[in-house]
Motif scaffolding. Sequence first.
Motif, PDB file in Angstrom:
ATOM      1  N   PRO A 138       0.799  -1.220   0.000  1.00 34.72           N
ATOM      2  CA  PRO A 138       0.000   0.000   0.000  1.00 34.72           C
ATOM      3  C   PRO A 138       0.836   1.276   0.000  1.00 34.72           C
ATOM      4  O   PRO A 138       0.342   2.342  -0.307  1.00 34.72           O
ATOM      5  N   PRO A 156      -5.917  -3.251   3.689  1.00 34.52           N
ATOM      6  CA  PRO A 156      -7.148  -2.648   4.230  1.00 34.52           C
ATOM      7  C   PRO A 156      -7.991  -1.911   3.200  1.00 34.52           C
ATOM      8  O   PRO A 156      -9.222  -1.882   3.310  1.00 34.52           O
ATOM      9  N   ASP A 157      -7.352  -1.288   2.214  1.00 32.11           N
ATOM     10  CA  ASP A 157      -8.091  -0.428   1.297  1.00 32.11           C
ATOM     11  C   ASP A 157      -8.063  -0.989  -0.117  1.00 32.11           C
ATOM     12  O   ASP A 157      -7.030  -0.924  -0.805  1.00 32.11           O
ATOM     13  N   TYR A 158      -9.166  -1.553  -0.549  1.00 33.36           N
ATOM     14  CA  TYR A 158      -9.271  -2.020  -1.925  1.00 33.36           C
ATOM     15  C   TYR A 158     -10.743  -2.036  -2.328  1.00 33.36           C
ATOM     16  O   TYR A 158     -11.640  -1.999  -1.491  1.00 33.36           O
ATOM     17  N   ARG A 159     -10.972  -2.088  -3.646  1.00 28.23           N
ATOM     18  CA  ARG A 159     -12.320  -2.232  -4.194  1.00 28.23           C
ATOM     19  C   ARG A 159     -12.280  -3.304  -5.272  1.00 28.23           C
ATOM     20  O   ARG A 159     -11.341  -3.345  -6.075  1.00 28.23           O
ATOM     21  N   LEU A 274      -5.851   0.633  -3.145  1.00 29.58           N
ATOM     22  CA  LEU A 274      -5.772   2.069  -2.883  1.00 29.58           C
ATOM     23  C   LEU A 274      -4.647   2.354  -1.900  1.00 29.58           C
ATOM     24  O   LEU A 274      -4.528   1.692  -0.861  1.00 29.58           O
ATOM     25  N   ASN A 276      -4.343   5.047  -0.107  1.00 28.85           N
ATOM     26  CA  ASN A 276      -5.043   5.566   1.071  1.00 28.85           C
ATOM     27  C   ASN A 276      -6.539   5.519   0.794  1.00 28.85           C
ATOM     28  O   ASN A 276      -6.957   5.358  -0.348  1.00 28.85           O
ATOM     29  N   GLN A 277      -7.323   5.658   1.836  1.00 26.65           N
ATOM     30  CA  GLN A 277      -8.760   5.748   1.645  1.00 26.65           C
ATOM     31  C   GLN A 277      -9.086   7.166   1.176  1.00 26.65           C
ATOM     32  O   GLN A 277      -8.971   8.116   1.947  1.00 26.65           O
ATOM     33  N   THR A 285     -11.136   8.681  -6.199  1.00 28.50           N
ATOM     34  CA  THR A 285     -12.460   8.065  -6.085  1.00 28.50           C
ATOM     35  C   THR A 285     -13.219   8.139  -7.399  1.00 28.50           C
ATOM     36  O   THR A 285     -13.858   7.162  -7.822  1.00 28.50           O
TER      37      THR A 285
END
Length: 298
Positions: A138, A156-159, A274, A276-277, A285
């Motif tokens: 990340p 922690p941050d993925y889509r 991602l 970061n969020q 986004t």
Amino acid sequence: MDNSDNLTAMMLFARVVERQSFSEAARTLGVSKSYVSREIARLEIRLGIKLLQRTTRKVALTELGQAYYPFCTRLLDEMHRADAFVQQVHQLPAGNVRLQAPVTFGCQCVVPTLNHFIRRHIHINVDLELTDRINEDPQSSADVAIVIRQRAPEVPDYRELNTIDWGLYAAPDYLVAHPPIDHPERLTRHDLLLFHGPAHTAALPFRRDKQRLALDVRSRFRANNSMALLNAALAGTGIAYLPAYMTQESLARGEIVQVLPEWQMDRLHSYLLLKNQPEPSSPVTLLCDALITALGDG
């Protein structure tokens, strides 16, 4: 006469007509009544016509003033539209997005979406790096990295982006010239065109209802690029094992057909990692949303 001298006076004149008062026009504009009166008087001198009839009780348009007034209101309307445009520009999302994607998936799927995205978002710049050695850390330099894998990433941050099904494809002429294939075990009599590299498959997996097969096949041609395998299949060299997104155009043109389509083979998933969020309205986004809208499973 320099027309630019008239612009301010034309706006003042239009406001006086709207308010029917020099005092009210001056108050709404935040200037003095004497300034408004002086500028309109100078405008009348430059034009050589009388625009207003002034009395102690009211302001009335002359006949020429009545004819001149619409030109001034159109000028005001254009200025309001110009101000609204500039305000909208300042409200548009802006910034840079660094995106990583696998080479073939990026060329076939991501770039067409980016073309539409950058036309729509004129203040967002995208820096695309195509590589098959994507760092899933990340803390990497990319704001967004597209990875293709069997399971969800442990970050922690993925889509999730979409599902990628693999299958066997061959040119119709090849299939006519070789033994028929009605079961995976028939493939042992054929030349397979297989991928080698990070997505290398040691044995081809087949699933149908409750049946499970892992079949070792003969491969005289391997490549680390799906486009090379597709071109070999189109040339009739053999049966290529390919992701479905690579074959859609060739299938539509009838240049290749799917072999054993009733059997499911590898199913992978693409994910957006991602760094970061991001904020809901950030360029990152917006880009992720555009990719999911264009490429997602729906």
